[in-house]
Design a protein around this motif. Structure first.
Motif, PDB file in Angstrom:
ATOM      1  N   ASN A  87       0.813  -1.228   0.000  1.00 27.27           N
ATOM      2  CA  ASN A  87       0.000   0.000   0.000  1.00 27.27           C
ATOM      3  C   ASN A  87       0.844   1.275   0.000  1.00 27.27           C
ATOM      4  O   ASN A  87       0.508   2.233   0.672  1.00 27.27           O
ATOM      5  CB  ASN A  87      -0.916   0.020   1.227  1.00 27.27           C
ATOM      6  N   LYS A 105      -5.295   5.216  -4.616  1.00 27.94           N
ATOM      7  CA  LYS A 105      -5.807   4.497  -3.436  1.00 27.94           C
ATOM      8  C   LYS A 105      -7.316   4.276  -3.560  1.00 27.94           C
ATOM      9  O   LYS A 105      -7.814   3.166  -3.337  1.00 27.94           O
ATOM     10  CB  LYS A 105      -5.480   5.331  -2.190  1.00 27.94           C
ATOM     11  N   ASN A 106      -8.028   5.324  -3.938  1.00 28.89           N
ATOM     12  CA  ASN A 106      -9.474   5.193  -4.121  1.00 28.89           C
ATOM     13  C   ASN A 106      -9.808   4.184  -5.218  1.00 28.89           C
ATOM     14  O   ASN A 106     -10.702   3.355  -5.071  1.00 28.89           O
ATOM     15  CB  ASN A 106     -10.092   6.542  -4.483  1.00 28.89           C
ATOM     16  N   HIS A 109      -9.307   0.651  -4.012  1.00 27.74           N
ATOM     17  CA  HIS A 109     -10.330   0.141  -3.100  1.00 27.74           C
ATOM     18  C   HIS A 109     -11.685  -0.059  -3.781  1.00 27.74           C
ATOM     19  O   HIS A 109     -12.448  -0.937  -3.397  1.00 27.74           O
ATOM     20  CB  HIS A 109     -10.475   1.082  -1.904  1.00 27.74           C
ATOM     21  N   THR A 110     -11.968   0.744  -4.786  1.00 29.12           N
ATOM     22  CA  THR A 110     -13.287   0.641  -5.408  1.00 29.12           C
ATOM     23  C   THR A 110     -13.311  -0.308  -6.604  1.00 29.12           C
ATOM     24  O   THR A 110     -14.351  -0.838  -6.944  1.00 29.12           O
ATOM     25  CB  THR A 110     -13.807   2.017  -5.858  1.00 29.12           C
ATOM     26  N   LYS A 113      -9.182  -3.870  -6.040  1.00 29.34           N
ATOM     27  CA  LYS A 113      -9.053  -4.790  -4.908  1.00 29.34           C
ATOM     28  C   LYS A 113      -9.886  -6.048  -5.124  1.00 29.34           C
ATOM     29  O   LYS A 113      -9.402  -7.173  -4.971  1.00 29.34           O
ATOM     30  CB  LYS A 113      -9.490  -4.078  -3.638  1.00 29.34           C
TER      31      LYS A 113
END
Length: 225
Positions: A87, A105-106, A109-110, A113
DNA sequence: AAAGTCTACAACCGCAAAGTT
DNA sequence: TAACTTTGCGGTTGTAGACTT
């Protein structure tokens, strides 16, 4: 004596930025730069904390920020680099010009991932089948790349030496010249084996060259030990 | 049409590293 | 070298809009 939280002062605004605030911040930075985020909001006439201004500028207002959907190439790079770096969003963002760590990062995660979790599951199932057919009782390790780098851990260089494809051996750290005397000194001081874990350019290039083959070989290697 | 749920992403928070005095 | 400040990072949250029931 503790550090004063930057937004503790009374009257500082929080929440979404207005177009007026964006304009004030952009105009100020274009004229004066941003040498001191802490002092900037007062000087610019904004009722925001420096941290908020910095974040707004870096993630949204900077002229070189690329907006819009991620391309397939970018997705691929993010997935590969995440496998290598974990990360460390800022390190990943450094390899994607115009993309911010927050955005990546967003996006991870959306979107990514879930996809990588599905891929990992499929890989584990495939390996279970493979292991069972050989009669091995070794536990399958789900860690994709055992030398995943983080701020505080070292990778297993010996394992890497055994594991990388032959054509990539010449890239390994002990065959490689340090960038310069300064970095060489730092490397020798901080890492007995002469490796600087923060040298992301090296790992990035190695990973792009070895890529999936490296992952595959290392997984096999782990299972056989 | 209303209510509930989900998704995407901007923004906040706390912490640690780096820099300064 | 200690104390303090500033910056940068990553985890998390809040919320608007889309979608479903």
């Amino acid at each position: 004596m503790g550090r004063t939280p930057c937004c503790e002062e009374m009257g500082l605004k929080k929440g979404p930025w207005t177009p007026e605030e964006d304009f004030i911040l952009t105009s100020y930075i274009q004229q004066h730069g941003h040498s001191n985020w802490r002092a900037l909001p007062k000087l610019a006439g904004l009722l925001r904390c420096g941290k908020s201004c910095r974040l707004r500028w870096l993630n949204y207002l900077r002229p070189d920020v690329k907006r819009g959907n991620f391309t397939e190439d970018e997705e691929d790079i993010i997935i590969k680099l995440h496998g290598l770096l974990g990360n460390r969003w800022s390190a990943i963002a450094a390899k994607l010009p115009g993309r911010t760590d927050n955005e990546i990062k967003n996006f991870w995660h959306t979107h990514l991932k879930k996809r990588t979790e599905q891929h990992s599951l499929a890989t584990a199932q495939r390996k279970n089948i493979c292991q069972n057919s050989r009669g091995s009782n070794h536990e399958i390790n789900s860690v994709k790349v055992p030398f995943t780098l983080s701020r505080n851990n070292l990778f297993d260089e010996q394992l890497l030496q055994r594991s990388v494809p032959r054509q990539s051996q010449s890239l390994l750290p002990n065959q490689r010249q340090p960038h310069d005397s300064t970095s060489g000194e730092t490397m020798n001081q901080s890492r007995p084996n002469g490796v600087n874990n923060d040298d992301m350019d090296f790992w990035y290039s190695l990973f792009l060259k070895a890529g999936d083959q490296l992952e595959c070989i290392i997984e096999t290697s782990r299972a056989s030990h």
